[in-house]
Scaffold this motif. Structure first.
Motif, PDB file in Angstrom:
ATOM      1  N   ILE A  93       0.841  -1.204   0.000  1.00  0.00           N
ATOM      2  CA  ILE A  93       0.000   0.000   0.000  1.00  0.00           C
ATOM      3  C   ILE A  93       0.874   1.251   0.000  1.00  0.00           C
ATOM      4  CG2 ILE A  93      -1.678   1.345   1.332  1.00  0.00           C
ATOM      5  CD1 ILE A  93      -2.753  -1.358   2.408  1.00  0.00           C
ATOM      6  N   ARG A  94       1.884   1.264   0.854  1.00  0.00           N
ATOM      7  CA  ARG A  94       2.751   2.433   1.015  1.00  0.00           C
ATOM      8  C   ARG A  94       3.553   2.714  -0.250  1.00  0.00           C
ATOM      9  NH1 ARG A  94       5.469   0.329   4.624  1.00  0.00           N
ATOM     10  NH2 ARG A  94       3.987   0.751   6.297  1.00  0.00           N
ATOM     11  N   ASP A  95       4.009   1.672  -0.931  1.00  0.00           N
ATOM     12  CA  ASP A  95       4.884   1.840  -2.092  1.00  0.00           C
ATOM     13  C   ASP A  95       4.124   2.053  -3.389  1.00  0.00           C
ATOM     14  OD1 ASP A  95       6.959   1.446  -0.326  1.00  0.00           O
ATOM     15  OD2 ASP A  95       7.274  -0.657  -0.872  1.00  0.00           O
ATOM     16  N   SER A  96       2.803   1.991  -3.361  1.00  0.00           N
ATOM     17  CA  SER A  96       2.014   2.165  -4.572  1.00  0.00           C
ATOM     18  C   SER A  96       2.177   3.578  -5.132  1.00  0.00           C
ATOM     19  CB  SER A  96       0.535   1.905  -4.273  1.00  0.00           C
ATOM     20  OG  SER A  96      -0.267   2.283  -5.367  1.00  0.00           O
ATOM     21  N   PRO A  97       2.235   3.719  -6.455  1.00  0.00           N
ATOM     22  CA  PRO A  97       2.335   5.047  -7.056  1.00  0.00           C
ATOM     23  C   PRO A  97       1.018   5.818  -7.037  1.00  0.00           C
ATOM     24  CG  PRO A  97       2.210   3.384  -8.782  1.00  0.00           C
ATOM     25  CD  PRO A  97       2.309   2.644  -7.469  1.00  0.00           C
ATOM     26  N   VAL A  98      -0.084   5.166  -6.652  1.00  0.00           N
ATOM     27  CA  VAL A  98      -1.378   5.840  -6.610  1.00  0.00           C
ATOM     28  C   VAL A  98      -1.344   6.895  -5.504  1.00  0.00           C
ATOM     29  CG1 VAL A  98      -3.858   5.554  -6.284  1.00  0.00           C
ATOM     30  CG2 VAL A  98      -2.531   3.757  -7.409  1.00  0.00           C
ATOM     31  N   PRO A  99      -1.679   8.150  -5.800  1.00  0.00           N
ATOM     32  CA  PRO A  99      -1.609   9.221  -4.797  1.00  0.00           C
ATOM     33  C   PRO A  99      -2.800   9.196  -3.845  1.00  0.00           C
ATOM     34  CG  PRO A  99      -2.417  10.107  -6.858  1.00  0.00           C
ATOM     35  CD  PRO A  99      -2.087   8.653  -7.118  1.00  0.00           C
ATOM     36  N   GLY A 100      -2.722  10.046  -2.805  1.00  0.00           N
ATOM     37  CA  GLY A 100      -3.891  10.284  -1.976  1.00  0.00           C
ATOM     38  C   GLY A 100      -3.908   9.604  -0.633  1.00  0.00           C
ATOM     39  N   MET A 101      -2.717   9.175  -0.090  1.00  0.00           N
ATOM     40  CA  MET A 101      -2.719   8.527   1.220  1.00  0.00           C
ATOM     41  C   MET A 101      -1.445   8.888   1.965  1.00  0.00           C
ATOM     42  SD  MET A 101      -3.613   4.555   2.033  1.00  0.00           S
ATOM     43  CE  MET A 101      -4.299   4.140   3.639  1.00  0.00           C
ATOM     44  N   PHE A 102      -1.578   9.299   3.234  1.00  0.00           N
ATOM     45  CA  PHE A 102      -0.435   9.625   4.063  1.00  0.00           C
ATOM     46  C   PHE A 102       0.198   8.352   4.610  1.00  0.00           C
ATOM     47  CE2 PHE A 102      -3.025  13.560   4.645  1.00  0.00           C
ATOM     48  CZ  PHE A 102      -2.115  14.460   4.088  1.00  0.00           C
ATOM     49  N   VAL A 103       1.515   8.381   4.810  1.00  0.00           N
ATOM     50  CA  VAL A 103       2.213   7.210   5.309  1.00  0.00           C
ATOM     51  C   VAL A 103       1.695   6.800   6.690  1.00  0.00           C
ATOM     52  CG1 VAL A 103       4.128   8.534   6.339  1.00  0.00           C
ATOM     53  CG2 VAL A 103       4.505   6.165   5.653  1.00  0.00           C
ATOM     54  N   GLU A 104       1.302   7.785   7.520  1.00  0.00           N
ATOM     55  CA  GLU A 104       0.834   7.446   8.866  1.00  0.00           C
ATOM     56  C   GLU A 104      -0.559   6.821   8.858  1.00  0.00           C
ATOM     57  OE1 GLU A 104       0.121  11.948   8.365  1.00  0.00           O
ATOM     58  OE2 GLU A 104       1.665  10.489   7.862  1.00  0.00           O
ATOM     59  N   ASP A 105      -1.223   6.821   7.694  1.00  0.00           N
ATOM     60  CA  ASP A 105      -2.561   6.223   7.588  1.00  0.00           C
ATOM     61  C   ASP A 105      -2.527   4.789   7.076  1.00  0.00           C
ATOM     62  OD1 ASP A 105      -3.775   8.532   8.483  1.00  0.00           O
ATOM     63  OD2 ASP A 105      -4.168   9.310   6.472  1.00  0.00           O
ATOM     64  N   VAL A 106      -1.346   4.222   6.876  1.00  0.00           N
ATOM     65  CA  VAL A 106      -1.249   2.920   6.213  1.00  0.00           C
ATOM     66  C   VAL A 106      -1.456   1.746   7.157  1.00  0.00           C
ATOM     67  CG1 VAL A 106       0.360   1.343   5.047  1.00  0.00           C
ATOM     68  CG2 VAL A 106       0.187   3.726   4.311  1.00  0.00           C
ATOM     69  N   GLU A 107      -0.924   1.808   8.359  1.00  0.00           N
ATOM     70  CA  GLU A 107      -0.855   0.605   9.182  1.00  0.00           C
ATOM     71  C   GLU A 107      -2.225   0.100   9.629  1.00  0.00           C
ATOM     72  OE1 GLU A 107       1.643  -1.208  12.968  1.00  0.00           O
ATOM     73  OE2 GLU A 107       2.221   0.696  12.072  1.00  0.00           O
ATOM     74  N   PHE A 108      -3.126   1.011   9.974  1.00  0.00           N
ATOM     75  CA  PHE A 108      -4.448   0.553  10.399  1.00  0.00           C
ATOM     76  C   PHE A 108      -5.185  -0.169   9.270  1.00  0.00           C
ATOM     77  CE2 PHE A 108      -8.972   0.952  11.276  1.00  0.00           C
ATOM     78  CZ  PHE A 108      -9.041   0.429  12.551  1.00  0.00           C
ATOM     79  N   PRO A 109      -5.274   0.400   8.043  1.00  0.00           N
ATOM     80  CA  PRO A 109      -5.910  -0.357   6.958  1.00  0.00           C
ATOM     81  C   PRO A 109      -5.213  -1.685   6.660  1.00  0.00           C
ATOM     82  CG  PRO A 109      -5.770   1.956   6.368  1.00  0.00           C
ATOM     83  CD  PRO A 109      -4.970   1.782   7.634  1.00  0.00           C
ATOM     84  N   ALA A 110      -3.880  -1.727   6.776  1.00  0.00           N
ATOM     85  CA  ALA A 110      -3.164  -2.984   6.524  1.00  0.00           C
ATOM     86  C   ALA A 110      -3.574  -4.053   7.528  1.00  0.00           C
ATOM     87  CB  ALA A 110      -1.655  -2.750   6.577  1.00  0.00           C
ATOM     88  N   ASN A 111      -3.683  -3.677   8.808  1.00  0.00           N
ATOM     89  CA  ASN A 111      -4.145  -4.629   9.821  1.00  0.00           C
ATOM     90  C   ASN A 111      -5.598  -5.017   9.584  1.00  0.00           C
ATOM     91  OD1 ASN A 111      -1.838  -5.036  11.345  1.00  0.00           O
ATOM     92  ND2 ASN A 111      -2.272  -3.396  12.788  1.00  0.00           N
ATOM     93  N   ALA A 112      -6.432  -4.040   9.213  1.00  0.00           N
ATOM     94  CA  ALA A 112      -7.852  -4.326   8.962  1.00  0.00           C
ATOM     95  C   ALA A 112      -8.014  -5.300   7.798  1.00  0.00           C
ATOM     96  CB  ALA A 112      -8.603  -3.024   8.685  1.00  0.00           C
ATOM     97  N   ILE A 113      -7.254  -5.081   6.725  1.00  0.00           N
ATOM     98  CA  ILE A 113      -7.313  -5.968   5.565  1.00  0.00           C
ATOM     99  C   ILE A 113      -6.836  -7.367   5.942  1.00  0.00           C
ATOM    100  CG2 ILE A 113      -6.187  -6.442   3.336  1.00  0.00           C
ATOM    101  CD1 ILE A 113      -6.346  -3.367   2.846  1.00  0.00           C
ATOM    102  N   THR A 114      -5.791  -7.449   6.767  1.00  0.00           N
ATOM    103  CA  THR A 114      -5.274  -8.744   7.213  1.00  0.00           C
ATOM    104  C   THR A 114      -6.307  -9.485   8.047  1.00  0.00           C
ATOM    105  OG1 THR A 114      -2.999  -7.904   7.222  1.00  0.00           O
ATOM    106  CG2 THR A 114      -3.433  -9.866   8.542  1.00  0.00           C
ATOM    107  N   CYS A 115      -6.948  -8.795   8.987  1.00  0.00           N
ATOM    108  CA  CYS A 115      -7.940  -9.442   9.844  1.00  0.00           C
ATOM    109  C   CYS A 115      -9.200  -9.804   9.055  1.00  0.00           C
ATOM    110  CB  CYS A 115      -8.271  -8.539  11.028  1.00  0.00           C
ATOM    111  SG  CYS A 115      -6.886  -8.342  12.179  1.00  0.00           S
ATOM    112  N   HIS A 116      -9.553  -8.998   8.066  1.00  0.00           N
ATOM    113  CA  HIS A 116     -10.669  -9.342   7.171  1.00  0.00           C
ATOM    114  C   HIS A 116     -10.354 -10.652   6.449  1.00  0.00           C
ATOM    115  CE1 HIS A 116     -12.781  -9.255   3.257  1.00  0.00           C
ATOM    116  NE2 HIS A 116     -13.745  -8.638   3.894  1.00  0.00           N
ATOM    117  N   ALA A 117      -9.113 -10.811   6.010  1.00  0.00           N
ATOM    118  CA  ALA A 117      -8.709 -12.051   5.342  1.00  0.00           C
ATOM    119  C   ALA A 117      -8.754 -13.233   6.308  1.00  0.00           C
ATOM    120  CB  ALA A 117      -7.313 -11.900   4.746  1.00  0.00           C
ATOM    121  N   PHE A 118      -8.408 -12.992   7.577  1.00  0.00           N
ATOM    122  CA  PHE A 118      -8.519 -14.045   8.594  1.00  0.00           C
ATOM    123  C   PHE A 118      -9.977 -14.463   8.752  1.00  0.00           C
ATOM    124  CE2 PHE A 118      -9.633 -15.208  12.927  1.00  0.00           C
ATOM    125  CZ  PHE A 118      -8.712 -16.197  13.241  1.00  0.00           C
TER     126      PHE A 118
END
Length: 217
Positions: free
Chosen positions: A181-206
């Motif tokens: 998510i952080r390394d994507s070239p798509v604009p519009g997201m702050f680095v400090e906003d990445v970790e919560f969605p990453a955990n949410a996506i991981t737990c959704h997959a669980f």
């Protein structure tokens, strides 16, 4: 080799570089606090705690994260055979010996809707995007599990490996998702906003049984 899996034999330890995943470069307040959870073999898992007021921004964060993650996937893995066995979430948590991530998964009702909404919106623009992302995450899990098995003593069973490393597996997968998510070239997201969605996506997959093992009947 899976990115970050070289830490598997030594445990996951927090450091200043890891903290950068939730802090911006312009002194903005991080999305939440980090707490350390000690799990099997005294290994430390660093987990983000999201303040309640930040949940207001979650739908927009999840929408941006889902788009960025989808764009980071070059090719979708082949779907795995579907397992129709039913189970409840508490049963799966216990079966896989999840400890550190239990609170995150117990709170799924607070953020799961935002993950589903983001996937639904993405599917409207790019049909099949949800399935592609979930298969991508499943492939990550299988890769991590296989690498951990290669480090285990000969003859160690799959469930023993998973139970001994369940929180580590979740963290490694979440960390990799966050990097994509952080390394994507798509604009519009702050680095400090990445970790919560990453955990949410991981737990959704669980929850959707793409990570860790389905309980035996």
């Amino acid at each position: 080799m899976f990115k970050g899996i070289s830490d598997a034999s030594q445990g996951i330890r927090g450091d200043h570089n890891q903290q950068q995943s939730i802090r911006g470069d312009n002194n903005q307040q991080a999305a939440g606090d980090v707490v350390n959870k000690t799990v099997n073999h005294n290994e430390t898992i660093n987990l983000l705690v999201m303040p309640e007021q930040s949940l207001v921004r979650l739908p927009s964060q999840m929408a941006a994260a889902a788009v960025r993650l989808s764009m980071a996937i070059d090719a979708s893995p082949e779907p795995s055979p579907h397992d129709f066995r039913t189970y409840d979430i508490e049963q799966k948590l216990s079966y896989n010996s999840v400890e550190a991530y239990r609170a995150w998964i117990d709170d799924y009702g607070a953020y799961g809707y935002a993950v589903d909404a983001a996937y639904d919106a993405l599917d409207e623009q790019s049909p099949g995007a949800r399935s592609k992302i979930l298969r991508h995450i499943r492939a990550k899990y299988v890769r991590v599990r296989t690498e951990l098995a290669s480090l285990a003593p000969r003859g160690t069973g799959v469930m023993e490996i998973v139970r001994e490393n369940s929180d580590k597996i979740l963290e490694l997968v979440s960390r990799e998702i966050g990097s994509e998510i952080r390394d994507s070239p798509v604009p519009g997201m702050f680095v400090e906003d990445v970790e919560f969605p990453a955990n949410a996506i991981t737990c959704h997959a669980f929850i959707n049984c793409k990570i860790l093992e389905r309980p035996s009947p």
